[in-house]
Design a protein around this motif. Structure first.
Motif, short mmCIF file in Angstrom:
data_model
loop_
_atom_site.label_atom_id
_atom_site.label_comp_id
_atom_site.label_asym_id
_atom_site.label_seq_id
_atom_site.Cartn_x
_atom_site.Cartn_y
_atom_site.Cartn_z
N TRP A 257 -6.85 -13.26 -5.34
CA TRP A 257 -6.70 -11.88 -4.54
C TRP A 257 -7.81 -12.06 -3.56
CZ3 TRP A 257 -2.31 -11.39 -5.85
CH2 TRP A 257 -1.81 -11.57 -7.16
N GLU A 294 2.47 -5.85 0.11
CA GLU A 294 1.39 -5.92 -0.82
C GLU A 294 0.15 -5.78 -0.16
OE1 GLU A 294 2.12 -5.62 -4.08
OE2 GLU A 294 4.07 -6.45 -4.05
N TYR A 297 -2.45 -2.96 0.35
CA TYR A 297 -3.23 -2.53 -0.91
C TYR A 297 -4.48 -3.67 -1.13
CZ TYR A 297 0.59 0.15 -1.66
OH TYR A 297 1.40 1.26 -1.64
N TRP A 298 -4.22 -4.91 -0.70
CA TRP A 298 -5.37 -5.71 -0.85
C TRP A 298 -6.48 -5.45 0.22
CZ3 TRP A 298 -1.28 -10.22 0.06
CH2 TRP A 298 -0.80 -10.33 -1.34
N ALA A 299 -6.11 -5.24 1.39
CA ALA A 299 -6.84 -4.60 2.47
C ALA A 299 -7.57 -3.45 2.19
CB ALA A 299 -6.36 -4.72 3.97
N GLY A 300 -7.21 -2.35 1.11
CA GLY A 300 -7.71 -1.22 0.82
C GLY A 300 -7.06 -0.16 1.73
N ARG A 301 -5.75 -0.42 2.23
CA ARG A 301 -5.32 0.92 3.10
C ARG A 301 -4.58 1.76 2.19
NH1 ARG A 301 -5.31 -0.16 8.20
NH2 ARG A 301 -3.58 1.30 8.69
N GLY A 304 -0.92 2.56 1.93
CA GLY A 304 -0.07 1.39 1.59
C GLY A 304 0.72 0.87 2.78
N TRP B 34 -4.15 3.77 -7.60
CA TRP B 34 -3.23 3.07 -6.48
C TRP B 34 -3.58 1.62 -5.80
CZ3 TRP B 34 -5.15 1.62 -1.53
CH2 TRP B 34 -6.36 1.67 -1.27
N GLN B 35 -4.69 1.50 -5.89
CA GLN B 35 -4.92 -0.14 -5.41
C GLN B 35 -4.77 -1.21 -6.47
OE1 GLN B 35 -9.01 -0.77 -3.67
NE2 GLN B 35 -8.07 -2.16 -2.18
N ARG B 38 -1.21 -1.08 -6.77
CA ARG B 38 -0.61 -1.24 -5.45
C ARG B 38 0.38 -0.27 -5.31
NH1 ARG B 38 -1.76 -7.37 -6.51
NH2 ARG B 38 0.53 -7.71 -6.27
N VAL B 39 0.20 0.90 -5.52
CA VAL B 39 1.22 1.96 -5.10
C VAL B 39 0.52 2.96 -4.65
CG1 VAL B 39 3.17 3.50 -6.06
CG2 VAL B 39 2.77 1.14 -7.31
N ALA B 40 0.94 3.39 -3.36
CA ALA B 40 0.14 4.61 -2.88
C ALA B 40 0.67 5.75 -3.39
CB ALA B 40 0.16 4.48 -1.31
N ALA B 43 0.28 9.14 -1.33
CA ALA B 43 0.35 9.00 0.24
C ALA B 43 1.77 9.54 0.73
CB ALA B 43 -0.15 7.67 0.93
N HIS B 44 2.63 9.05 -0.17
CA HIS B 44 3.89 9.25 0.00
C HIS B 44 4.84 10.01 -1.09
CE1 HIS B 44 3.34 6.41 3.28
NE2 HIS B 44 2.77 5.73 2.31
N ILE B 213 8.18 4.08 -3.11
CA ILE B 213 7.26 4.20 -2.29
C ILE B 213 7.20 2.93 -1.56
CG2 ILE B 213 4.63 4.52 -1.64
CD1 ILE B 213 5.01 6.46 -4.15
N LYS B 214 6.82 1.91 -2.26
CA LYS B 214 6.38 0.60 -1.75
C LYS B 214 7.49 -0.45 -1.54
CE LYS B 214 4.19 -2.46 -4.25
NZ LYS B 214 3.08 -3.45 -4.77
#
Lengths: 462, 225
Positions: A257, A294, A297-301, A304, B34-35, B38-40, B43-44, B213-214
């Motif tokens: 990761w 993906e 999310y790895w970059a912390g945005r 998404g 969320w991180q 890995r689902v925001a 945000a949406h 979302i994703k």
């Protein structure tokens, strides 16, 4: 017992370490050392405590053990319906067991888990569509791969691949200079036929920033030329970044990761630097998944999403054909039975199921396009996804896995398979080499190039 | 004994069940990240809610999802079991009377024939679900004592309920056993896999949000479940 010199818990950080590991042909010493690689159980449990939260824990505990996922898995079906290939069994006997034992597992267990995570699951996520509780075992295998990678139990090629991203910011030893030089060379080769063809590097504020798969640079440079020509013919204002041009992520397959983050941030940095309106990626499935789906999310945005709108090549192409930026000569449309491979990474996992069919409607003579069955988001993995293609240790299992796609293609009767995804393209090439069913396979770019009309003002002077 | 079980006993078991489920639900939602997932999620929200509702809808609809259509026998057993398992405890005439008396809540009650069909549906389906576990290798490998226990725990109140319904054997004895088993079931819900009564919806919603979302929900018409 100490860790090995090649097989250990340290990620590859230097070119020297990469070369040393690469020189161990086939990973002979690497896998030998793996036999005695100790498991750092406190680290394993600590990592789980920090990262395994209610979604995965609930998935594991609420699984009704109903077996409805069995038939969704092509590896279960192709391996004579071996109960040990049932997705729920595969994840419960690996990740589920690690949790139940609070991380206290041994070397033999970890090797079994490694084989399960990389040779019995391609992370195609199809099972997630067939579980009544909405349990996505592909997601859990992705998580398990991360735990295994951290402990050093990862196939040799993927340890190298992840290391490549750390050292080169690319999946293979292709430098930034190699990239721009190869692109320029490919453009030179074609500029006689396409006057004015150029590859604009690091142009700020272009409409499109194009990103690629490093193996196009190393092994298939004509793909770069085709991309340049099609942008040129479509009159696009485009550019490539001199750094951050690699869209793929073997680190994602490896479960590294940290390297995933390093890699995707290099692309996002290029976006921030060049401020393009959009990013278009090449015909690759996992590259799109890594950078567009993906990666944020790895970059912390938190939203998404990548810094700028990012689309797959098929989305750009469909748009160019729809709006008339590219015009197809109707005479040259495909007039033979042809089928299409739906890539799991951008069809099931990013909803692009109709876009590719729209492209088919422009480039295939009506009546010649035959869908595989099942298709769209229910399509089966090509047989080589999730890194499976590249792992020598599991080649036998991979070749067996290809039979699903072989039979799906055979039953369409098509002799041409369009595969707008590097992994699928490779798997289909390999299945032809392995099983000789007499098919051809192709990306979209070379096909389009054969049938696109060249606008008068872009034609070479006689 | 009857008064104890249908009075304080019922209140206690319903209380444990509901409070337990609320705690499970809160812990589940609080544990989402969320991180890491890995689902925001936030945000949406609109796309997420749409995805969640679609994900639940197609799976609670008999033959609504492709997964149901490809395994029709399992689908019949599944819905045969669950329709009765949800409706009978709440809407059987005898139950609505007790609920009215103990908690002051009144539900409309089921017609006797419908109730009979539903109850038999639960028992017969449970029998075949157990058989399926024993016979099909892909289910047998996943099955252990806990799976049979859960199935038995869920079916037992229905079996004893039917014994009472047809007044087979000692009615008052079986009635007490029936109530006791029903209350044991209620109490065990939050502590066992039966918590899926709530977590099914939350888990389906989560995956629906993931896809909504994703994974493409904002790209096209949404996933064809």
């Amino acid at each position: 017992m100490p860790e090995g010199t090649l097989c250990n818990r340290q990620p590859i950080q230097t070119d020297e370490a990469l070369k040393t590991l690469l020189s161990d042909t086939g990973g002979r010493q690497y896998y030998q050392e793996m036999q005695s690689l100790p498991v750092d159980t406190p680290l394993l449990w600590e990592t789980i405590q920090k990262t395994c939260r209610s979604r995965i824990r609930t998935w594991l505990s609420m699984c009704a053990r109903c077996g409805m996922c069995a038939d969704s898995c092509f590896l279960y079906r192709i391996n004579d319906r071996d109960p040990k290939q049932v997705p729920a069994y595969k994840i419960q006997s690996t990740l589920g067991e690690i949790l139940r034992r609070k991380g206290r597992v041994d070397n033999a267990f970890m090797q079994m888990a490694m084989e399960t995570a990389w040779a019995k699951c391609t992370c195609c996520n199809r099972c997630g569509l067939y579980c009544p509780h909405g349990i996505d075992m592909g997601v859990m295998f992705g998580y398990l791969r991360g735990l295994l990678y951290q402990q050093g139990f990862v196939p040799w090629e993927l340890k190298i691949g992840a290391g490549m991203h750390r050292v080169y910011h690319a999946q293979m030893d292709v430098t930034d200079a190699d990239f721009t030089e190869t692109f320029a060379w490919m453009v030179e080769e074609n500029e006689e036929d396409y006057p004015g063809l150029a590859v604009p590097v690091d142009k700020v504020g272009a409409d499109i920033m194009y990103t690629v798969n490093a193996r196009e640079v190393k092994h298939y440079p004509e793909d770069l030329a085709e991309a340049a020509i099609l942008f040129h013919l479509a009159g696009e204002n485009w550019t490539v970044p001199s750094r951050g041009w690699e869209q793929t992520s073997l680190a994602m397959f490896a479960g590294d990761w940290e390297a995933c983050k390093i890699q995707v941030e290099s692309v996002y940095d290029a976006m921030e630097r060049l401020k393009p309106k959009r990013m278009v990626g090449t015909e690759c499935g996992h590259a799109h998944r890594a950078t567009v789906v993906e990666g944020p999310y790895w970059a912390g945005r938190k939203d998404g999403l990548p810094p700028v709108e990012s689309i797959h090549y098929v989305e750009w192409l469909a748009e160019a054909l729809r709006t008339g930026k590219l015009k197809i000569n109707p005479e040259k449309r495909i007039k033979e039975p042809v089928t299409l491979q739906d890539s799991c990474n951008y069809v099931r996992n990013h909803g692009l199921k109709e876009i590719t069919r729209e492209i088919m409607s422009y480039i295939v003579e009506p009546g010649y396009f035959i869908d595989m069955s099942p298709n769209r988001e229910h399509n089966y993995c090509c047989g080589g996804g999730g890194g499976f293609n590249g792992i020598g240790l599991y080649r036998k299992q991979r070749n067996k896995a290809l039979i699903t796609k072989r039979d799906q293609i055979l039953s369409t009767g098509a002799k041409l398979v369009i595969a707008p995804c590097h992994n699928c393209w490779d798997a289909i090439r390999d299945l032809e080499e392995e099983y000789r069913i007499g098919i051809r396979w192709s990306f979209l770019k070379p096909l389009i190039l054969k049938m696109v009309e060249i606008p008068e003002h872009l034609k070479p002077e006689e | 004994m009857y008064d104890l079980l249908t009075g304080p006993g019922l209140k206690l078991s319903i209380g444990i069940c509901l409070i337990g489920l609320i705690i499970r639900g809160v812990l589940y939602i609080k544990g989402l990240h969320w991180q890491l997932d890995r689902v925001a999620y936030t945000a949406h929200l609109k796309a997420g809610i749409r995805g969640a509702l679609r994900s639940i809808f197609f799976w609670i609809l008999p033959f609504g999802a492709r997964g149901w259509r490809t395994q029709p026998l399992m689908t019949v057993l599944f819905f045969g079991f669950h329709i009765g398992a949800v409706c009978i405890p709440l809407f059987l005439a005898a139950h609505t009377m007790i609920l009215q008396k103990a908690l002051g809540i009144s539900f409309a009650s089921l017609n006797q024939t419908v109730a009979d069909v539903m109850s038999w549906g639960v028992v017969v389906s449970a029998f075949f679900l157990a058989l399926r576990r024993l016979v099909l290798p892909e289910v047998r490998i996943l099955s252990g004592p806990y799976d049979y226990l859960i199935l038995f725990l869920s079916a037992a109140p229905f079996i004893t309920g039917l014994l009472c319904r047809y007044e087979i054997g000692d009615y008052s004895f079986f009635l007490l056993i029936h109530i006791l088993l029903g209350e044991i079931l209620l109490i065990s819900i939050p502590f066992t896999r039966l918590s899926h009564i709530l977590l099914f919806f939350l888990s389906r919603a989560q995956l629906g949000m993931d896809f909504g979302i994703k994974r493409g929900g904002m790209k096209g018409k949404g996933l064809n479940w």
